[in-house]
Design a protein around this motif. Structure first.
Motif, mmCIF file in Angstrom:
data_model
loop_
_atom_site.group_PDB
_atom_site.id
_atom_site.type_symbol
_atom_site.label_atom_id
_atom_site.label_comp_id
_atom_site.label_asym_id
_atom_site.label_seq_id
_atom_site.Cartn_x
_atom_site.Cartn_y
_atom_site.Cartn_z
ATOM 1 N N ASN A 11 0.825 -1.212 0.000
ATOM 2 C CA ASN A 11 0.000 0.000 0.000
ATOM 3 C C ASN A 11 0.852 1.251 0.000
ATOM 4 O O ASN A 11 0.530 2.222 -0.673
ATOM 5 N N SER A 12 1.930 1.243 0.759
ATOM 6 C CA SER A 12 2.783 2.432 0.804
ATOM 7 C C SER A 12 3.486 2.653 -0.532
ATOM 8 O O SER A 12 3.704 3.793 -0.932
ATOM 9 N N VAL A 13 3.823 1.570 -1.223
ATOM 10 C CA VAL A 13 4.436 1.699 -2.547
ATOM 11 C C VAL A 13 3.437 2.299 -3.524
ATOM 12 O O VAL A 13 3.765 3.201 -4.309
ATOM 13 N N ILE A 14 2.191 1.845 -3.464
ATOM 14 C CA ILE A 14 1.156 2.371 -4.352
ATOM 15 C C ILE A 14 0.904 3.847 -4.062
ATOM 16 O O ILE A 14 0.782 4.665 -4.974
ATOM 17 N N GLN A 15 0.857 4.206 -2.780
ATOM 18 C CA GLN A 15 0.665 5.607 -2.399
ATOM 19 C C GLN A 15 1.822 6.466 -2.885
ATOM 20 O O GLN A 15 1.632 7.577 -3.367
ATOM 21 N N ALA A 16 3.033 5.946 -2.765
ATOM 22 C CA ALA A 16 4.208 6.688 -3.223
ATOM 23 C C ALA A 16 4.174 6.872 -4.736
ATOM 24 O O ALA A 16 4.520 7.936 -5.253
ATOM 25 N N GLN A 17 3.738 5.856 -5.453
ATOM 26 C CA GLN A 17 3.646 5.955 -6.914
ATOM 27 C C GLN A 17 2.606 6.997 -7.311
ATOM 28 O O GLN A 17 2.829 7.783 -8.238
ATOM 29 N N LYS A 18 1.483 7.025 -6.615
ATOM 30 C CA LYS A 18 0.450 8.016 -6.899
ATOM 31 C C LYS A 18 0.958 9.424 -6.609
ATOM 32 O O LYS A 18 0.690 10.361 -7.356
ATOM 33 N N LEU A 19 1.694 9.562 -5.519
ATOM 34 C CA LEU A 19 2.248 10.859 -5.164
ATOM 35 C C LEU A 19 3.244 11.333 -6.219
ATOM 36 O O LEU A 19 3.218 12.487 -6.647
ATOM 37 N N VAL A 20 4.102 10.452 -6.673
ATOM 38 C CA VAL A 20 5.087 10.803 -7.703
ATOM 39 C C VAL A 20 4.382 11.193 -8.998
ATOM 40 O O VAL A 20 4.751 12.173 -9.652
ATOM 41 N N GLU A 21 3.340 10.461 -9.352
ATOM 42 C CA GLU A 21 2.592 10.784 -10.567
ATOM 43 C C GLU A 21 1.943 12.160 -10.451
ATOM 44 O O GLU A 21 1.992 12.958 -11.396
ATOM 45 N N GLN A 22 1.361 12.466 -9.282
ATOM 46 C CA GLN A 22 0.742 13.774 -9.075
ATOM 47 C C GLN A 22 1.789 14.886 -9.132
ATOM 48 O O GLN A 22 1.555 15.926 -9.739
ATOM 49 N N LEU A 23 2.936 14.676 -8.524
ATOM 50 C CA LEU A 23 3.988 15.694 -8.549
ATOM 51 C C LEU A 23 4.521 15.918 -9.955
ATOM 52 O O LEU A 23 4.840 17.043 -10.335
#
Length: 74
Positions: A11-23
């Motif tokens: 879950n934390s990896v998925i959240q980090a990927q979403k954050l990177v995509e948003q940034l």
């Protein structure tokens, strides 16, 4: 072992990927300088102030929200 289950780290990896995509999306946006945009806004407001009902008011005859008849209670 750190005591975390594999699903928590997943879950934390998925959240980090979403954050990177948003940034990345935010970084790729074309931004305007505020001074240029503010000057354009001021110019637009000055050009259209004669037709602005907030500045000039609305004639009572053309106001669609004004009550046409009054209610009289006996």
């Amino acid at each position: 072992m750190s005591g975390k289950t594999p699903s928590c780290s997943n879950n934390s990896v998925i959240q980090a990927q979403k954050l990177v995509e948003q940034l990345r999306l935010e970084a790729s946006m074309v931004r305007f300088k505020i001074s240029l945009t503010a000057a354009d806004l001021v110019q637009y407001c000055q050009e259209h102030r004669c037709s602005d009902p907030l500045l000039m008011g609305i004639a009572a005859s053309s106001n669609p929200f004004k009550e046409k008849k009054t209610c009289v209670l006996l």
